[in-house]
Design a protein around this motif. Structure first.
Motif, PDB file in Angstrom:
ATOM      1  N   LYS A 108     -31.592 -25.975  48.530  1.00  0.00           N
ATOM      2  CA  LYS A 108     -30.784 -24.820  48.921  1.00  0.00           C
ATOM      3  C   LYS A 108     -31.572 -23.948  49.897  1.00  0.00           C
ATOM      4  O   LYS A 108     -32.746 -23.673  49.669  1.00  0.00           O
ATOM      5  CB  LYS A 108     -30.409 -24.007  47.676  1.00  0.00           C
ATOM      6  CG  LYS A 108     -29.616 -22.728  47.970  1.00  0.00           C
ATOM      7  CD  LYS A 108     -29.207 -22.019  46.680  1.00  0.00           C
ATOM      8  CE  LYS A 108     -30.390 -21.422  45.969  1.00  0.00           C
ATOM      9  NZ  LYS A 108     -30.015 -20.681  44.742  1.00  0.00           N
ATOM     10  N   PHE A 109     -30.914 -23.522  50.976  1.00  0.00           N
ATOM     11  CA  PHE A 109     -31.481 -22.550  51.912  1.00  0.00           C
ATOM     12  C   PHE A 109     -30.715 -21.232  51.753  1.00  0.00           C
ATOM     13  O   PHE A 109     -29.504 -21.245  51.536  1.00  0.00           O
ATOM     14  CB  PHE A 109     -31.363 -23.036  53.360  1.00  0.00           C
ATOM     15  CG  PHE A 109     -32.256 -24.201  53.685  1.00  0.00           C
ATOM     16  CD1 PHE A 109     -33.514 -23.998  54.223  1.00  0.00           C
ATOM     17  CD2 PHE A 109     -31.840 -25.498  53.461  1.00  0.00           C
ATOM     18  CE1 PHE A 109     -34.340 -25.064  54.531  1.00  0.00           C
ATOM     19  CE2 PHE A 109     -32.664 -26.576  53.751  1.00  0.00           C
ATOM     20  CZ  PHE A 109     -33.918 -26.358  54.287  1.00  0.00           C
ATOM     21  N   TYR A 110     -31.416 -20.111  51.883  1.00  0.00           N
ATOM     22  CA  TYR A 110     -30.745 -18.824  51.715  1.00  0.00           C
ATOM     23  C   TYR A 110     -31.505 -17.735  52.479  1.00  0.00           C
ATOM     24  O   TYR A 110     -32.665 -17.915  52.859  1.00  0.00           O
ATOM     25  CB  TYR A 110     -30.627 -18.456  50.233  1.00  0.00           C
ATOM     26  CG  TYR A 110     -31.951 -18.380  49.495  1.00  0.00           C
ATOM     27  CD1 TYR A 110     -32.627 -17.170  49.353  1.00  0.00           C
ATOM     28  CD2 TYR A 110     -32.533 -19.527  48.943  1.00  0.00           C
ATOM     29  CE1 TYR A 110     -33.831 -17.094  48.675  1.00  0.00           C
ATOM     30  CE2 TYR A 110     -33.743 -19.465  48.270  1.00  0.00           C
ATOM     31  CZ  TYR A 110     -34.389 -18.245  48.139  1.00  0.00           C
ATOM     32  OH  TYR A 110     -35.594 -18.177  47.477  1.00  0.00           O
ATOM     33  N   THR A 111     -30.826 -16.621  52.705  1.00  0.00           N
ATOM     34  CA  THR A 111     -31.453 -15.476  53.358  1.00  0.00           C
ATOM     35  C   THR A 111     -31.729 -14.394  52.325  1.00  0.00           C
ATOM     36  O   THR A 111     -31.088 -14.344  51.277  1.00  0.00           O
ATOM     37  CB  THR A 111     -30.549 -14.900  54.466  1.00  0.00           C
ATOM     38  OG1 THR A 111     -29.282 -14.543  53.906  1.00  0.00           O
ATOM     39  CG2 THR A 111     -30.339 -15.917  55.571  1.00  0.00           C
ATOM     40  N   GLU A 169     -35.744  -4.090  57.490  1.00  0.00           N
ATOM     41  CA  GLU A 169     -35.646  -4.188  58.959  1.00  0.00           C
ATOM     42  C   GLU A 169     -34.423  -4.991  59.402  1.00  0.00           C
ATOM     43  O   GLU A 169     -34.168  -5.134  60.597  1.00  0.00           O
ATOM     44  CB  GLU A 169     -36.903  -4.853  59.534  1.00  0.00           C
ATOM     45  CG  GLU A 169     -38.196  -4.097  59.251  1.00  0.00           C
ATOM     46  CD  GLU A 169     -38.784  -4.466  57.904  1.00  0.00           C
ATOM     47  OE1 GLU A 169     -38.329  -5.465  57.314  1.00  0.00           O
ATOM     48  OE2 GLU A 169     -39.671  -3.744  57.417  1.00  0.00           O
ATOM     49  N   ASN A 170     -33.683  -5.553  58.432  1.00  0.00           N
ATOM     50  CA  ASN A 170     -32.513  -6.401  58.721  1.00  0.00           C
ATOM     51  C   ASN A 170     -32.870  -7.612  59.577  1.00  0.00           C
ATOM     52  O   ASN A 170     -32.058  -8.130  60.339  1.00  0.00           O
ATOM     53  CB  ASN A 170     -31.406  -5.589  59.418  1.00  0.00           C
ATOM     54  CG  ASN A 170     -30.055  -6.285  59.323  1.00  0.00           C
ATOM     55  OD1 ASN A 170     -29.763  -6.953  58.338  1.00  0.00           O
ATOM     56  ND2 ASN A 170     -29.231  -6.125  60.346  1.00  0.00           N
ATOM     57  N   LYS A 171     -34.123  -8.061  59.461  1.00  0.00           N
ATOM     58  CA  LYS A 171     -34.539  -9.273  60.168  1.00  0.00           C
ATOM     59  C   LYS A 171     -34.068 -10.497  59.390  1.00  0.00           C
ATOM     60  O   LYS A 171     -33.934 -10.455  58.165  1.00  0.00           O
ATOM     61  CB  LYS A 171     -36.059  -9.307  60.310  1.00  0.00           C
ATOM     62  CG  LYS A 171     -36.621  -8.245  61.243  1.00  0.00           C
ATOM     63  CD  LYS A 171     -38.141  -8.356  61.334  1.00  0.00           C
ATOM     64  CE  LYS A 171     -38.716  -7.303  62.263  1.00  0.00           C
ATOM     65  NZ  LYS A 171     -40.203  -7.378  62.329  1.00  0.00           N
ATOM     66  N   LEU A 172     -33.823 -11.571  60.103  1.00  0.00           N
ATOM     67  CA  LEU A 172     -33.385 -12.800  59.450  1.00  0.00           C
ATOM     68  C   LEU A 172     -34.588 -13.471  58.777  1.00  0.00           C
ATOM     69  O   LEU A 172     -35.518 -13.907  59.442  1.00  0.00           O
ATOM     70  CB  LEU A 172     -32.768 -13.757  60.475  1.00  0.00           C
ATOM     71  CG  LEU A 172     -32.220 -15.067  59.889  1.00  0.00           C
ATOM     72  CD1 LEU A 172     -31.015 -14.804  58.996  1.00  0.00           C
ATOM     73  CD2 LEU A 172     -31.853 -16.046  60.989  1.00  0.00           C
TER      74      LEU A 172
END
Length: 525
Positions: free
Chosen positions: A42-45, A50-53
């Motif tokens: 699984k990949f996730y954010t 800073e609202n950086k990805l």
């Protein structure tokens, strides 16, 4: 599409997309290794001020789940991260454990420049000046020989760069090696060599640099790390009495920089098999000295004359790219070692030859249209592959699209591409060996516009991407075939939607609704 990829680990040939190059190599190769062993991926954010990805990933079995940030897994504790992020704390822990480090002292923000300079003079030149918590070598000045040079460096680091908290150390002569440690084992050792070229007696320095950069573009770890011609390079060439138009002699090795950073064109050289047991011991003991550190990247300065070494930095996220794709030496399968450590029960699991589409995984995360992407599970069982070379009237008539449809209907994987001599190469893979063998007959049949004259069969042992893909340009006939395929799929969709509506409105469906609700509760829905 097959390429000439020398010195690659066989299971990574063709399996590393450009999306996974550079800084994402550690993430992609560890995730791929776990997925190929049948682990759920699984990949996730994650949210951040800073609202950086920020993309993370997890691997899980039926028993447990582990989360990763690049090469750092969750067995490395937050305490270990905080220690390694502070070079002085790192030094303290190493010294307490009796691990060799360079002599030096920390100076916090409250310290004056005069205090720091006085200590530097008492320590004696040459010296090293570095910030307490900068990364990537930023603000590090090494081999400082004079008081004037030290004062200039100190002012630059504390005032221009904004790092008031610094360390002053005695400079240790030697070469810097990166040791990768997984628990109690050194699994990779790398030496970083300053940017250089080798003369051939024909090309100018400018052309040799261009040739070297073309080679680096083919290396997943070095693709974005080109040799840049700047003042530092031209000044060094001038000290040799050379210019960019000079033609170096055959076999002449010409250093272009004094620093060994890979980001400025340095080369990575694998030395794992020739490093001394004593240096390995230092790297392992250094890792053990930091609580909660299980996988590390230890930077050690090695004195080539007596073989001694001192640790200058400890890293919780050791980059794997230079070890997977060294410029010289043997590539090291570090993702395997890391997954072995986190999921030892999968060590003997047969690694699949399939790989997933990393682009389609990252796109919804990058576009912020999704916060989580689960990669489809790996098909269970050994993967069989073959290549079919199809000759006859097969190009530019929609044959490849037809082949793709046949492969997808059979849930097979692979790709088709035109070759220069008018034939088509088809690679097909499946866990069903008989289906792979029978696909020759499918190739012979062809679509209604094809005139297949012959199908040659070749063994194929390289990785294959999940799904079926058409490489190279799509022709007008291919587009027409794709439009027909789309039309057919839409008809099938409309048919099943209609049937589903009829079922939902039927008396039986309505009367059995209470039973389905009970079953859903039992299933945990």
């Amino acid at each position: 599409m097959e390429e000439n990829q020398e010195n690659w680990l066989p299971h990574l040939i063709n399996a590393v997309p450009t999306t996974g190059y550079g800084k994402k190599l550690s993430m992609y190769t560890i995730a791929l290794e776990g997925w190929r062993r049948g682990l759920k991926l699984k990949f996730y954010t994650i949210d951040n001020p800073e609202n950086k990805l920020k993309i993370r990933y997890s691997l899980s079995s039926d028993e447990r789940e582990h989360h990763f940030e690049s090469s750092k897994g969750d067995k490395t504790t937050e305490e270990a991260y905080e220690i390694c992020d502070n070079k002085f704390l790192t030094k303290e822990y190493l010294e307490k454990a009796g691990v060799p480090v360079a002599k030096g002292k920390r100076f916090p923000e409250a310290s004056t420049n005069d205090e720091i300079i006085d200590y530097a003079l008492s320590l004696g030149f040459p010296l090293v000046l570095k910030p307490i918590n900068a990364n990537g070598g930023k603000g590090v000045f090494s081999n400082i020989h004079t008081e004037e040079a030290f004062k200039d460096a100190l002012e630059h680091v504390r005032e221009d760069l904004g790092y008031p908290d610094v360390i002053v150390e005695k400079f240790v002569p030697g070469n810097e090696y990166r040791f990768i440690v997984v628990e109690d084992e050194v699994v990779g050792v790398l030496n970083r060599v300053p940017a250089n070229i080798v003369g051939n007696g024909k090309d100018t320095i400018r052309q040799l640099i261009r040739n070297k950069n073309n080679e680096r573009k083919r290396n997943p770890h070095l693709k974005s790390r080109m040799i840049k011609v700047d003042k530092a390079v031209t000044d060094l060439l001038k000290s040799y009495g050379y210019t960019m138009k000079t033609v170096p002699g055959e076999g002449e090795v010409l250093p272009l920089r004094l620093t060994s950073n890979l980001s400025t064109g340095g080369d990575s050289v694998d030395l794992t098999d020739v490093i001394s047991p004593e240096l390995n011991r230092i790297a392992i003991e250094g890792t053990k000295a930091i609580p909660g550190l299980s996988v590390s990247g230890m930077d050690i300065i090695v004195n080539e004359e007596d073989g001694s070494g001192v640790i200058i930095e400890a890293n919780t996220r050791p980059g794997l790219g230079g070890h997977l794709f060294p410029v010289q030496g043997k590539p090291r399968d570090l993702p395997k070692k890391i997954v072995d450590y986190y999921f030892p029960e999968t060590k003997d699991y047969e690694r699949s030859a399939l790989y997933f589409d990393f682009n389609s995984v990252l796109d919804p995360l990058k576009n912020r249209t999704a916060t989580t992407v689960n990669v489809a599970p790996l098909p269970y069982g050994h993967t069989y592959s073959k290549k079919y070379i199809v000759s006859g009237k097969v190009q530019k008539i929609g044959y490849k699209v037809w082949i793709k449809r046949q492969a997808m209907q059979r849930r097979m994987h692979g790709f088709a591409e035109d070759l220069d001599d008018g034939v088509i190469s088809i690679v097909i893979a499946s866990t069903d060996k008989q289906a792979v063998d029978d696909f020759k007959q499918v190739c012979l049949e062809g679509n209604n516009k094809a005139k297949v004259e012959n199908v040659e069969v070749e063994e194929y042992d390289l990785p294959v991407q999940i799904g079926f893909h058409i490489n190279q340009k799509v022709t007008v006939e291919d587009v027409r075939e794709l439009e027909k395929e789309k039309e057919q799929i839409e008809k099938e969709r409309d048919y099943f939607q209609k049937k589903y509506g009829q079922i939902q409105n039927s008396t039986i469906w309505k009367s059995t609704s209470p039973v389905r609700k009970v079953l859903d509760v039992i299933k945990g829905k």
